[in-house]
Structure formats: structure tokens, C-alpha cells
Scaffold this motif. Structure first.
Motif, mmCIF file in Angstrom:
data_model
loop_
_atom_site.group_PDB
_atom_site.id
_atom_site.type_symbol
_atom_site.label_atom_id
_atom_site.label_comp_id
_atom_site.label_asym_id
_atom_site.label_seq_id
_atom_site.Cartn_x
_atom_site.Cartn_y
_atom_site.Cartn_z
ATOM 1 N N ILE A 148 64.252 -15.636 -33.855
ATOM 2 C CA ILE A 148 63.966 -15.311 -32.459
ATOM 3 C C ILE A 148 65.150 -14.540 -31.901
ATOM 4 O O ILE A 148 66.288 -15.026 -31.932
ATOM 5 C CB ILE A 148 63.726 -16.583 -31.627
ATOM 6 C CG1 ILE A 148 62.498 -17.326 -32.147
ATOM 7 C CG2 ILE A 148 63.545 -16.225 -30.151
ATOM 8 C CD1 ILE A 148 62.305 -18.687 -31.516
ATOM 9 N N ALA A 149 64.899 -13.347 -31.388
ATOM 10 C CA ALA A 149 65.957 -12.518 -30.814
ATOM 11 C C ALA A 149 65.790 -12.426 -29.309
ATOM 12 O O ALA A 149 64.686 -12.232 -28.803
ATOM 13 C CB ALA A 149 65.936 -11.127 -31.431
ATOM 14 N N ARG A 150 66.901 -12.569 -28.602
ATOM 15 C CA ARG A 150 66.930 -12.484 -27.148
ATOM 16 C C ARG A 150 68.019 -11.502 -26.750
ATOM 17 O O ARG A 150 68.872 -11.141 -27.556
ATOM 18 C CB ARG A 150 67.246 -13.860 -26.571
ATOM 19 C CG ARG A 150 66.288 -14.972 -26.980
ATOM 20 C CD ARG A 150 65.336 -15.247 -25.874
ATOM 21 N NE ARG A 150 66.071 -15.477 -24.634
ATOM 22 C CZ ARG A 150 66.702 -16.633 -24.341
ATOM 23 N NH1 ARG A 150 66.645 -17.651 -25.168
ATOM 24 N NH2 ARG A 150 67.355 -16.755 -23.207
ATOM 25 N N SER A 151 68.032 -11.084 -25.489
ATOM 26 C CA SER A 151 69.089 -10.211 -25.006
ATOM 27 C C SER A 151 69.397 -10.538 -23.552
ATOM 28 O O SER A 151 68.565 -11.093 -22.832
ATOM 29 C CB SER A 151 68.691 -8.732 -25.134
ATOM 30 O OG SER A 151 67.619 -8.421 -24.266
ATOM 31 N N ALA A 152 70.625 -10.186 -23.125
ATOM 32 C CA ALA A 152 71.060 -10.451 -21.757
ATOM 33 C C ALA A 152 72.239 -9.545 -21.437
ATOM 34 O O ALA A 152 72.823 -8.917 -22.329
ATOM 35 C CB ALA A 152 71.450 -11.924 -21.583
ATOM 36 N N PRO A 172 70.121 -11.484 -16.595
ATOM 37 C CA PRO A 172 71.504 -11.948 -16.493
ATOM 38 C C PRO A 172 71.874 -12.866 -17.658
ATOM 39 O O PRO A 172 71.038 -13.632 -18.160
ATOM 40 C CB PRO A 172 71.525 -12.719 -15.168
ATOM 41 C CG PRO A 172 70.277 -12.323 -14.442
ATOM 42 C CD PRO A 172 69.279 -11.986 -15.498
ATOM 43 N N LEU A 173 73.115 -12.796 -18.075
ATOM 44 C CA LEU A 173 73.632 -13.690 -19.107
ATOM 45 C C LEU A 173 73.912 -15.062 -18.499
ATOM 46 O O LEU A 173 74.523 -15.168 -17.441
ATOM 47 C CB LEU A 173 74.929 -13.108 -19.690
ATOM 48 C CG LEU A 173 75.669 -13.967 -20.712
ATOM 49 C CD1 LEU A 173 74.838 -14.133 -21.973
ATOM 50 C CD2 LEU A 173 77.026 -13.341 -21.042
ATOM 51 N N THR A 174 73.447 -16.128 -19.166
ATOM 52 C CA THR A 174 73.699 -17.490 -18.698
ATOM 53 C C THR A 174 74.376 -18.300 -19.799
ATOM 54 O O THR A 174 74.222 -18.007 -20.988
ATOM 55 C CB THR A 174 72.390 -18.195 -18.300
ATOM 56 O OG1 THR A 174 71.579 -18.382 -19.473
ATOM 57 C CG2 THR A 174 71.615 -17.384 -17.264
ATOM 58 N N ASP A 175 75.130 -19.310 -19.400
ATOM 59 C CA ASP A 175 75.758 -20.204 -20.372
ATOM 60 C C ASP A 175 74.709 -20.877 -21.252
ATOM 61 O O ASP A 175 74.931 -21.114 -22.446
ATOM 62 C CB ASP A 175 76.594 -21.267 -19.663
ATOM 63 C CG ASP A 175 77.878 -20.693 -19.072
ATOM 64 O OD1 ASP A 175 78.132 -19.486 -19.284
ATOM 65 O OD2 ASP A 175 78.614 -21.440 -18.419
ATOM 66 N N CYS A 229 81.809 -13.649 -23.910
ATOM 67 C CA CYS A 229 80.838 -14.729 -23.735
ATOM 68 C C CYS A 229 81.549 -16.075 -23.798
ATOM 69 O O CYS A 229 82.617 -16.197 -24.398
ATOM 70 C CB CYS A 229 79.779 -14.671 -24.830
ATOM 71 S SG CYS A 229 78.812 -13.158 -24.814
ATOM 72 N N PRO A 230 80.954 -17.101 -23.180
ATOM 73 C CA PRO A 230 81.527 -18.450 -23.311
ATOM 74 C C PRO A 230 81.599 -18.859 -24.777
ATOM 75 O O PRO A 230 80.679 -18.574 -25.552
ATOM 76 C CB PRO A 230 80.522 -19.324 -22.543
ATOM 77 C CG PRO A 230 79.779 -18.390 -21.650
ATOM 78 C CD PRO A 230 79.731 -17.077 -22.364
ATOM 79 N N ILE A 231 82.671 -19.483 -25.165
ATOM 80 C CA ILE A 231 82.841 -19.925 -26.544
ATOM 81 C C ILE A 231 82.258 -21.329 -26.678
ATOM 82 O O ILE A 231 82.774 -22.283 -26.087
ATOM 83 C CB ILE A 231 84.323 -19.927 -26.966
ATOM 84 C CG1 ILE A 231 84.903 -18.523 -26.805
ATOM 85 C CG2 ILE A 231 84.460 -20.409 -28.400
ATOM 86 C CD1 ILE A 231 84.202 -17.468 -27.631
ATOM 87 N N ILE A 232 81.178 -21.438 -27.429
ATOM 88 C CA ILE A 232 80.485 -22.710 -27.623
ATOM 89 C C ILE A 232 80.656 -23.128 -29.080
ATOM 90 O O ILE A 232 80.370 -22.347 -29.992
ATOM 91 C CB ILE A 232 78.974 -22.576 -27.307
ATOM 92 C CG1 ILE A 232 78.772 -21.971 -25.908
ATOM 93 C CG2 ILE A 232 78.288 -23.927 -27.433
ATOM 94 C CD1 ILE A 232 79.318 -22.786 -24.776
#
Length: 334
Positions: free
Chosen positions: A233-237, A269-272, A290-293
Motif C-alpha cells: 500500500i503506497a500513500r503520499s503526503a 498534509p503530513l501527519t505523525d 519526518c518524525p523519527i519513529i
């Protein structure tokens, strides 16, 4: 009495200049902008910034225009003198790269200012946007209530909050049309799925990120979804979403997905939560952070911007992205 009134009026309308850019800073910025005020120099800067190697050779840059080698060298010297580029001679060739401390400025110029200047937004659209906003709140409230009634397994207040946040995130930049409510619903459902996704189960999920989510990231997500056949599954933001997908990219999406699906693509928009739900996060060479998870794999792809490219350049960028996507798909499905 008249003098008093005139003085009061003057004091009331006197503009504050305390927050204006300083004289020395203004002179430095103006000097840099003057150095960049040449189409070939901007193309050279863009080519260097998007080169997958992180640098470009003079021999590569000479192919951008039918000019002499001394002319190419002159333009590169101007860019170097502004502090944007650094040079390294290897044998008979000189290689140029963006000065690390200036990469954020170059990114802002090429990925935000340039597309906004080229595409723009007509004044009549701004007027229509303001009128539509006044009638939208009740429809958003109704959508939130309907989704909360449908998604009974989730906290009702959470669903309502996500719908309103999704609308607020989209309306800051998206063109407000009759499609705003369906777009809000799609984005809210996506966010709610992110919140509840277990990364240990289901198909691998990849998140492509760029500043405006109007070009490279949209194209990469569409190619991965097509080539994976549903196994990924590919997403974009985007960190600062544009009002719409770039026309050059929309035509590419139509070729990949077909008209109905391509027509529904929109900058998000990019979200956490999107980062947390992803197995792989890929920034598209545009300087986004990006947030580092923990547990999320991160990559950065230095890819040219199709929004500013020629038709031949757009085709080359698509081919570059497709090659990278195929390699990524191999690592995710073997």
C-alpha cells in the motif's frame, strides 16, 4: 482641535517597521536573488539539487543549453560566489554540489516559491474560495456525525475531532470546490485507519513525502500501487501541501491509474499518524524532515521536480522514479 485630530490620525495609521528585515540582511538576500535572476542559472541549480549523486559535473550541466563552455563556467561561478554552491576539481572536470547550510534555502526556492510562481491562483478563485468557506462548517459537522455513527468501534469524540482536523488541514491550501467534503471524508478515513493500523500485520505500507505533495510523491505512490498489484500500500503526503496536483503530474497519473482515480488525487498534509502507520517513509529529495519513529525505515530519493521540467524531463523523472520503485518493491515482497 484640527491639529490634534490630524496628529492622532497620523499616529494611528503610522506603520510599524520594527519587524522589517534588516538593511544588511536585505542587501544579502537581494544580492542572492539578483544572482539567481537568470533562467539558465536556475536550471543549473535545480539540476544539481536533484542529481541522485548529490553533485553534478560541468559536463552534465553543459547539456542544459546550447551555450559555450566558458558561458557555463561563468554562470556556475556566479552561483558559487553567492555561497550556494561548492566546487571540487577531479582530473579535468569540476563537480558542483549544494552547500549543506544552504540546502534548505534552495529547497524552499525550487519546491515552494518556483511552483507557486509558475502555477499561481487566479483572483476569482480566491473570491469563490472565501464564499464557499462560509457555507462549509455545517456540512463538515454533518459528515463528522455520520462517520461517528458508522464507525461504532471507535471513540465518537475521536472520530469527530479527526474529521474536523482533516478538514482544517486540507482547507488551508486545497481549492475549495464541491469536492471538499468528499476529500475531507477520504482524508479522515485514511487518518483513522492510520491510528488503528498494526504494522505487524497486513500488507507493507510506504509513505512518500515531499513539500507540496503535488508532484514526485504523488507519482511515486501511484507507480508503487500499480506495480505492486495490491501487495504493498503506497500513500503520499506533504509538509506544506499545494492547492492541487501539478498538471504535468496529473497527466502522468492518468496514464498510470486511469481518469477516475487520477482525478481524485489531491495534496494531503503530513501527519505523525501517517508516519507511525508506515513501514517505510521515503522523502523525495526535497529536504523534508519526518518524525523519527522506531521500527520505521527511512530513505531519501534525490529526484527532479516534474512540475518545473520539460515534457522530456517529466518522462525522465517518471522513469527514474519507476526504477527506484521497482527496486523498493523487491525489498518489500521477498
Amino acid at each position: 482641535m484640527t491639529d490634534t485630530l490630524l496628529l492622532s490620525d497620523a499616529e494611528a495609521c503610522a506603520p510599524s517597521v520594527t519587524h522589517a528585515i534588516g538593511t544588511e540582511a536585505a542587501a544579502a538576500v537581494a544580492g542572492a536573488l539578483k544572482a539567481l535572476a537568470d533562467p539558465l542559472r536556475l536550471r543549473m541549480l535545480s539540476a544539481i539539487a536533484s542529481d541522485p549523486r548529490g553533485e553534478s559535473c560541468v559536463c552534465d550541466l553543459a547539456e542544459l543549453a546550447d551555450v559555450s563552455q566558458p558561458t557555463v563556467s561563468h554562470h556556475l561561478k556566479v552561483l558559487k560566489d553567492t555561497g550556494l554552491l561548492t566546487a571540487d576539481r577531479r582530473g579535468t572536470w569540476v563537480w558542483y554540489r549544494i552547500v549543506p547550510g544552504r540546502r534548505a534555502a534552495v529547497t524552499a526556492l525550487l519546491d515552494a516559491f518556483a511552483p507557486a510562481t509558475v502555477l499561481g491562483t487566479p483572483d476569482h478563485e480566491d473570491a469563490g474560495r472565501a464564499e464557499t468557506l462560509r457555507d462549509m462548517d455545517a456540512r463538515v459537522t454533518r459528515l463528522a456525525e455520520e462517520l461517528a455513527d458508522e464507525l461504532t468501534g471507535l471513540n465518537r469524540d475521536l472520530v469527530v475531532a479527526i474529521v474536523r482536523e482533516s478538514y482544517a488541514g486540507l482547507v488551508r491550501s486545497a481549492k475549495v470546490t464541491r469536492h471538499m467534503i468528499p476529500l475531507t471524508e477520504r482524508f479522515a478515513r485514511q487518518r483513522l485507519a492510520d491510528l488503528t493500523r498494526d504494522r505487524e500485520t497486513g500488507a507493507p505500507q510506504v509513505l512518500f513525502v515531499c513539500v507540496q505533495n503535488a508532484g514526485r510523491s504523488q507519482l511515486a505512490a501511484a507507480l508503487l500501487n500499480q506495480l505492486s498489484g495490491g501487495t504493498v500500500i503506497a500513500r503520499s503526503a506533504g509538509s506544506t501541501p499545494a492547492a492541487d496536483v501539478h498538471p504535468h503530474v496529473r497527466s502522468q497519473l492518468t496514464e498510470i491509474e486511469g481518469e477516475p482515480e487520477a482525478g481524485s488525487a489531491f495534496p494531503k498534509p503530513l501527519t505523525d499518524d501517517a508516519v507511525r502507520a508506515a513501514d517505510v517513509v521515503i522523502t523525495m529529495g526535497c529536504g523534508d524532515v519526518c518524525p523519527i519513529i522506531p521500527g520505521v525505515r527511512y530513505e531519501d530519493w534525490a529526484v527532479g521536480d516534474p512540475a518545473l521540467a520539460s515534457p522530456e524531463g517529466v518522462a525522465a523523472i517518471r522513469d527514474d522514479i519507476e526504477t527506484r520503485v521497482r527496486a523498493l518493491l523487491t525489498t518489500l515482497t521477498t
